[in-house]
Design a protein around this motif. Structure first.
Motif, PDB file in Angstrom:
ATOM      1  N   GLN A   1       0.850  -1.198   0.000  1.00 19.72           N
ATOM      2  CA  GLN A   1       0.000   0.000   0.000  1.00 19.72           C
ATOM      3  C   GLN A   1       0.885   1.247   0.000  1.00 19.72           C
ATOM      4  N   TYR A   2       0.449   2.283  -0.742  1.00 16.54           N
ATOM      5  CA  TYR A   2       1.215   3.534  -0.760  1.00 16.54           C
ATOM      6  C   TYR A   2       0.268   4.703  -1.011  1.00 16.54           C
ATOM      7  N   LYS A   3       0.754   5.879  -0.695  1.00 17.44           N
ATOM      8  CA  LYS A   3      -0.009   7.117  -0.913  1.00 17.44           C
ATOM      9  C   LYS A   3       0.478   7.736  -2.228  1.00 17.44           C
ATOM     10  N   PRO A   4      -0.392   7.810  -3.257  1.00 18.66           N
ATOM     11  CA  PRO A   4       0.059   8.322  -4.555  1.00 18.66           C
ATOM     12  C   PRO A   4       0.303   9.833  -4.523  1.00 18.66           C
ATOM     13  N   GLU A   5       1.201  10.286  -5.397  1.00 16.97           N
ATOM     14  CA  GLU A   5       1.441  11.716  -5.572  1.00 16.97           C
ATOM     15  C   GLU A   5       0.277  12.328  -6.353  1.00 16.97           C
ATOM     16  N   MET A   6       0.153  13.648  -6.278  1.00 14.01           N
ATOM     17  CA  MET A   6      -0.959  14.337  -6.940  1.00 14.01           C
ATOM     18  C   MET A   6      -0.981  14.125  -8.455  1.00 14.01           C
ATOM     19  N   PRO A   7       0.178  14.126  -9.161  1.00 14.40           N
ATOM     20  CA  PRO A   7       0.130  13.872 -10.613  1.00 14.40           C
ATOM     21  C   PRO A   7      -0.496  12.516 -10.944  1.00 14.40           C
ATOM     22  N   GLU A   8      -0.203  11.499 -10.119  1.00 21.53           N
ATOM     23  CA  GLU A   8      -0.766  10.170 -10.362  1.00 21.53           C
ATOM     24  C   GLU A   8      -2.275  10.176 -10.105  1.00 21.53           C
ATOM     25  N   ILE A   9      -2.707  10.906  -9.067  1.00 20.01           N
ATOM     26  CA  ILE A   9      -4.147  11.007  -8.783  1.00 20.01           C
ATOM     27  C   ILE A   9      -4.857  11.741  -9.914  1.00 20.01           C
ATOM     28  N   ASP A  10      -4.231  12.817 -10.427  1.00 20.87           N
ATOM     29  CA  ASP A  10      -4.828  13.572 -11.529  1.00 20.87           C
ATOM     30  C   ASP A  10      -4.995  12.701 -12.771  1.00 20.87           C
ATOM     31  N   ASP A  11      -3.971  11.884 -13.068  1.00 22.85           N
ATOM     32  CA  ASP A  11      -4.064  10.974 -14.220  1.00 22.85           C
ATOM     33  C   ASP A  11      -5.218   9.998 -14.037  1.00 22.85           C
ATOM     34  N   LEU A  12      -5.344   9.473 -12.822  1.00 21.30           N
ATOM     35  CA  LEU A  12      -6.411   8.514 -12.541  1.00 21.30           C
ATOM     36  C   LEU A  12      -7.785   9.160 -12.697  1.00 21.30           C
ATOM     37  N   VAL A  13      -7.941  10.376 -12.177  1.00 24.56           N
ATOM     38  CA  VAL A  13      -9.215  11.090 -12.263  1.00 24.56           C
ATOM     39  C   VAL A  13      -9.557  11.409 -13.715  1.00 24.56           C
ATOM     40  N   GLU A  14      -8.557  11.854 -14.492  1.00 24.62           N
ATOM     41  CA  GLU A  14      -8.784  12.179 -15.897  1.00 24.62           C
ATOM     42  C   GLU A  14      -9.230  10.945 -16.675  1.00 24.62           C
ATOM     43  N   GLU A  15      -8.587   9.814 -16.410  1.00 27.11           N
ATOM     44  CA  GLU A  15      -8.950   8.601 -17.134  1.00 27.11           C
ATOM     45  C   GLU A  15     -10.340   8.113 -16.747  1.00 27.11           C
ATOM     46  N   TYR A  16     -10.734   8.334 -15.519  1.00 20.28           N
ATOM     47  CA  TYR A  16     -12.085   7.958 -15.100  1.00 20.28           C
ATOM     48  C   TYR A  16     -13.117   8.906 -15.700  1.00 20.28           C
ATOM     49  N   GLY A  17     -12.721  10.171 -15.866  1.00 19.51           N
ATOM     50  CA  GLY A  17     -13.657  11.224 -16.290  1.00 19.51           C
ATOM     51  C   GLY A  17     -13.935  12.115 -15.099  1.00 19.51           C
ATOM     52  N   ARG A  18     -13.425  13.353 -15.163  1.00 19.95           N
ATOM     53  CA  ARG A  18     -13.473  14.203 -13.969  1.00 19.95           C
ATOM     54  C   ARG A  18     -14.894  14.421 -13.472  1.00 19.95           C
ATOM     55  N   ASP A  19     -15.820  14.654 -14.408  1.00 19.26           N
ATOM     56  CA  ASP A  19     -17.201  14.901 -13.990  1.00 19.26           C
ATOM     57  C   ASP A  19     -17.804  13.657 -13.323  1.00 19.26           C
ATOM     58  N   ASP A  20     -17.570  12.499 -13.949  1.00 19.44           N
ATOM     59  CA  ASP A  20     -18.104  11.251 -13.389  1.00 19.44           C
ATOM     60  C   ASP A  20     -17.453  10.936 -12.046  1.00 19.44           C
ATOM     61  N   PHE A  21     -16.157  11.266 -11.913  1.00 15.47           N
ATOM     62  CA  PHE A  21     -15.426  11.011 -10.675  1.00 15.47           C
ATOM     63  C   PHE A  21     -16.021  11.843  -9.536  1.00 15.47           C
ATOM     64  N   ASN A  22     -16.326  13.091  -9.847  1.00 13.37           N
ATOM     65  CA  ASN A  22     -16.928  13.963  -8.829  1.00 13.37           C
ATOM     66  C   ASN A  22     -18.326  13.479  -8.445  1.00 13.37           C
ATOM     67  N   LEU A  23     -19.082  12.993  -9.465  1.00 14.14           N
ATOM     68  CA  LEU A  23     -20.429  12.496  -9.190  1.00 14.14           C
ATOM     69  C   LEU A  23     -20.392  11.233  -8.328  1.00 14.14           C
ATOM     70  N   ALA A  24     -19.319  10.466  -8.480  1.00 13.21           N
ATOM     71  CA  ALA A  24     -19.185   9.230  -7.695  1.00 13.21           C
ATOM     72  C   ALA A  24     -18.912   9.514  -6.224  1.00 13.21           C
ATOM     73  N   GLY A  25     -18.568  10.771  -5.894  1.00 10.54           N
ATOM     74  CA  GLY A  25     -18.361  11.160  -4.501  1.00 10.54           C
ATOM     75  C   GLY A  25     -17.098  10.609  -3.880  1.00 10.54           C
ATOM     76  N   ILE A  26     -16.045  10.419  -4.693  1.00 11.96           N
ATOM     77  CA  ILE A  26     -14.775   9.878  -4.179  1.00 11.96           C
ATOM     78  C   ILE A  26     -13.874  11.038  -3.772  1.00 11.96           C
ATOM     79  N   ASP A  27     -13.332  10.981  -2.569  1.00 11.05           N
ATOM     80  CA  ASP A  27     -12.429  12.019  -2.067  1.00 11.05           C
ATOM     81  C   ASP A  27     -11.019  11.740  -2.590  1.00 11.05           C
ATOM     82  N   ALA A  28     -10.568  12.547  -3.557  1.00 12.59           N
ATOM     83  CA  ALA A  28      -9.260  12.327  -4.187  1.00 12.59           C
ATOM     84  C   ALA A  28      -8.124  12.403  -3.170  1.00 12.59           C
ATOM     85  N   ALA A  29      -8.265  13.260  -2.169  1.00 13.61           N
ATOM     86  CA  ALA A  29      -7.185  13.447  -1.194  1.00 13.61           C
ATOM     87  C   ALA A  29      -7.009  12.219  -0.298  1.00 13.61           C
TER      88      ALA A  29
END
Length: 767
Positions: free
Chosen positions: A656-684
């Protein structure tokens, strides 16, 4: 004799007869009936001999369990018209022969009926009259009673037939009950075998039941399966078995001296089949290791083989260790899956050196059963099966480059071994011989199957494909076909929404359900898991598959054969005449099959099928392009499930590890930022897992696979788009609006759960 005396005689006879019946029903074993009671039964009917045969339905034979005199030990005869008892069992009727040497009398009963005079010649006993009566219980053949020679030579009359028939009915019930009690006793003994482990809560009864249903039970034995699956140490298992049997427990010891004189009396093949072997002699006591040292039948056999030893100690051991004792004493090389002492390198080192032979020489060698090549191919298949590989690739190269053997495990190919170039034709030819292909034809592709249990120690089927490659060579690809029970529905890895919608569709009375994806993505597995939810006695389910890999009790499963014109379309048409409720078609390969499937779903049948497409929305346009009527298809479709298989992170070593912000941004972009926000997932708050590698996953960091899914539901809005032949993007947008998560989104959700990683998700899907 007056009437009173006659009636008195009949009453006395009836009393003796009922006493005999009571003795039969009070017997506790089959031997008690067939050996201890045989003389009194023969005396009852004033017969010189009696033989009671027990039916072996699997082998279609009758086996005598009675020694009628000292001259014959056992009689085995086929069920059929070639013998009197065999014909009795075959026809299910009473056979009463006045003179067995009268061929005309025998032909009047059946033209094929014969009396084997060699029995009389061997024993010196002269048969004359024979009465045979079948024993049946609930319309199942139990055996045959055979009476030979009425002592007064008058022959067996109607009264005898009546009493023997009544006796046969009682014997049938008694033997059936003994078999039933023996089966339940076996289960009880099996559980008591592991009492120590059960008491210590090392295993529970579910572990025993699961092991008892394993397809490897006959090959490995219960002990090995439990040790492997329940992670039990050899020491704990040995203690449990030692306590159960009340004997010492002997593990393999290569330092024990050979006993050539003792071992020369019996062949190693028999020892391996019966799982015992003499191990050592101490102070005049012969120690024999057995898988079950309480088996009285085997104990009697061993005492018969070694009568010179008045004291024989029967001790317990693992089947694996017994086989190693046998290999050690007889200087054999083991080729079983477990306890395999011969490595692939050992086999390669035994291949002969020298110049490269030509093709014909190699084919000739392997046709003559070159033992090392045979063992080498068996070893490759056994190791691939043990590694849970799905495919084996044999890849020869021109010139003096080695043959490369690769295996596909969890969807990824990896190099298993390199074989010297001199044997590139021999290995291919051996595989072609096993699969029944033409070894002389090397210019065009061929395909076949191997039933490996005929050649090796494991019961597995392989699908073979050969393809001609450059340099007049042939590649071979062997697919190890999955077998056994379907995966439980809740183990498919579907999200809550997908599982709910999919199960709701599966329980509809009619309609079309499609599971789509590339070859090897688990489509058939998913279909069988879905069908298992509705597989009950009230539902008639027909399936057409190529091949039948997963079997379910209750399904009527058909394997299509395009080579003889038996296609999916033809099977589907036949099913419609066979009163189905549910139909599963392995694949909709053409417009004809797809059209019949749609028509079937519109006429009151629930139809399941698969298709090779990249996503659920693309499946709609693919079928419409194939020529389906959009109105019929839109009315029929219930849902389309697209799936891929990604490798699971090894649960023993993932980090287990804590990802850096660039990696989180890539993950969110690939999921779809709008859909990611609608899913209610806390990126932090996101934490991820990455592969590390350990012994259990062969240092790959991955072990097993997980399904990624997207489920397009046949809503009214979706049906409207299908009727209008809408573009793929519009269909995808509507499906997402209806609640569908794309393959990549489903994969990312599983990444966030720590099941897999983003690299694997990217590898198997684009959108």
């Amino acid at each position: 004799m007056n009437e009173a005396e006659y009636l008195k005689g009949q009453l006395e006879y009836r009393k003796k007869f009922m006493e005999q019946i009571n003795e039969i029903h009070s017997a506790t074993s089959l031997n008690a009936i067939l050996i201890q009671l045989k003389d009194s039964i023969a005396e009852l009917f004033k017969a010189e001999r009696i033989t009671i045969y027990v039916a072996d339905i699997k082998k279609n034979t009758l086996v005598s369990r009675v020694k009628s005199g000292d001259e014959l030990q056992q009689i085995v005869i086929p069920i059929g018209p070639s013998s009197i008892a065999g014909y009795c069992a075959f026809s299910g009727s009473v056979v009463n022969v006045k003179n067995v040497y009268d061929d005309h009398e025998l032909r009047m009963i059946n033209t094929s009926l014969r009396f084997d005079k060699s029995w009389d010649q061997k024993s010196g006993f002269k048969s004359n009259q024979i009465l045979c009566v079948p024993m049946n219980f609930n319309n199942v053949l139990i055996g045959v009673i055979q009476l030979i020679n009425k002592r007064d030579q008058t022959g067996f009359n109607d009264t005898d037939i009546s009493y023997v028939s009544e006796l046969a009915a009682s014997l049938s019930i008694a033997i059936h009950n003994i078999y039933r009690i023996s089966a339940s006793t076996k289960i009880i003994r099996q559980k008591s075998r592991y009492n120590y482990l059960l008491d210590k809560n090392i295993i529970d009864e579910r572990d025993i039941e699961k092991a008892n249903k394993s397809s490897e039970l006959a090959t490995l034995g219960m002990d090995q399966i439990l040790m492997r699956d329940a992670k039990i140490t050899r020491e704990e298992m040995a203690k449990s078995l030692s306590l159960h049997f009340g004997t010492d427990f002997l593990l393999f010891d290569p330092q024990l001296p050979p006993m050539d004189a003792i071992l020369s009396k019996i062949k190693p093949e028999r020892l391996k089949k019966e799982h015992w072997v003499p191990a050592k002699i101490e102070n005049g006591v012969l120690s024999v290791v057995m898988e079950d040292p309480t088996d009285l039948g085997k104990q009697d056999l061993i005492k018969f083989i070694y009568p010179e030893y008045r004291r024989i100690s029967f001790v317990a051991s693992f089947r694996e260790d017994i086989e190693r004792f046998i290999d050690h004493y007889y200087h054999l090389e083991s080729s079983t899956v477990s306890g395999d002492s011969t490595s692939i390198n050992d086999l390669l080192s035994r291949l002969e050196d020298g110049e490269e032979p030509d093709v014909e020489q190699e084919v000739q060698r392997v046709s003559e059963q070159d033992s090392v090549i045979v063992q080498l191919v068996n070893k490759i298949i056994c190791d691939a099966y043990r590694m849970k590989a799905s495919d084996i690739h044999i890849e020869p190269y021109p010139g003096k480059s080695d043959v490369l053997v690769r295996v596909r495990v969890d969807g990824r190919c990896k190099i298993y071994q390199r074989i010297p170039y001199k044997y590139k034709h021999a290995v291919t030819s051996r595989i072609k011989i096993m699969s029944g292909l033409d070894i002389a034809e090397r210019r065009k592709p061929q395909d076949g199957k191997i039933d490996f249990k005929k050649f090796g120690p494991i019961d597995v089927e392989l699908r073979i494909a050969t393809l001609p490659t450059s340099g007049q060579l042939e590649d071979v690809v062997m697919r190890i076909l999955a077998s056994g029970e379907p995966i439980p529905f809740d183990k498919l890895g579907l999200t809550e929404r997908n599982a709910s919608v999919f199960e709701q569709c599966v329980k509809q009375p009619y309609g079309l359900i499609l599971v789509v994806g590339p070859t090897g993505s688990g489509k058939t597995t998913t279909l069988h898991s879905a069908i298992a939810r509705i597989n009950d006695a009230e539902t008639k389910i027909w399936t057409a598959e190529d091949p039948v890999e997963i079997t379910q009790k209750g399904l009527r499963q058909v394997q299509v054969n395009p080579k003889i014109g038996f296609t999916f379309a033809l099977a589907l048409r036949a099913f419609l005449r066979a009163d189905p409720d549910v139909i599963m078609v392995g694949e909709m390969r053409d417009e004809e099959t797809a059209s019949i499937g749609v028509e079937s779903s519109l006429t009151g049948h629930l139809v399941f099928s698969t298709l090779h497409t990249n996503s659920a929305p693309e499946t709609v346009t693919r079928l419409l392009d194939m020529g389906l009527d959009p109105f019929s298809f839109s009315d029929a479709v219930l849902c389309i499930l697209a799936q891929r298989l990604a490798r699971r992170l090894c649960s023993d070593c993932k980090e287990q590890y804590k990802p850096e912000m660039p990696e989180i941004d890539d993950l969110v972009e690939e999921y779809g930022r709008d859909d990611f926000n609608l899913a209610g997932i806390d990126a932090a708050a996101i934490t991820l897992f990455r592969p590390v590698g350990c012994e259990k996953c062969n240092d790959s960091g991955y072990k097993g696979r997980v399904g990624l899914h997207e489920l397009l539901e046949g809503t009214d809005a979706m049906k409207s788009l299908v009727k209008r032949k809408a573009e793929v993007e519009h269909i995808r947008a509507q499906a997402i609006k209806d609640g569908m998560t794309t393959l990549k989104q489903d994969g990312i959700l599983k990444v966030l759960q720590g099941i897999t990683d983003l690299k694997e998700v990217r590898r198997v899907c684009i959108k």
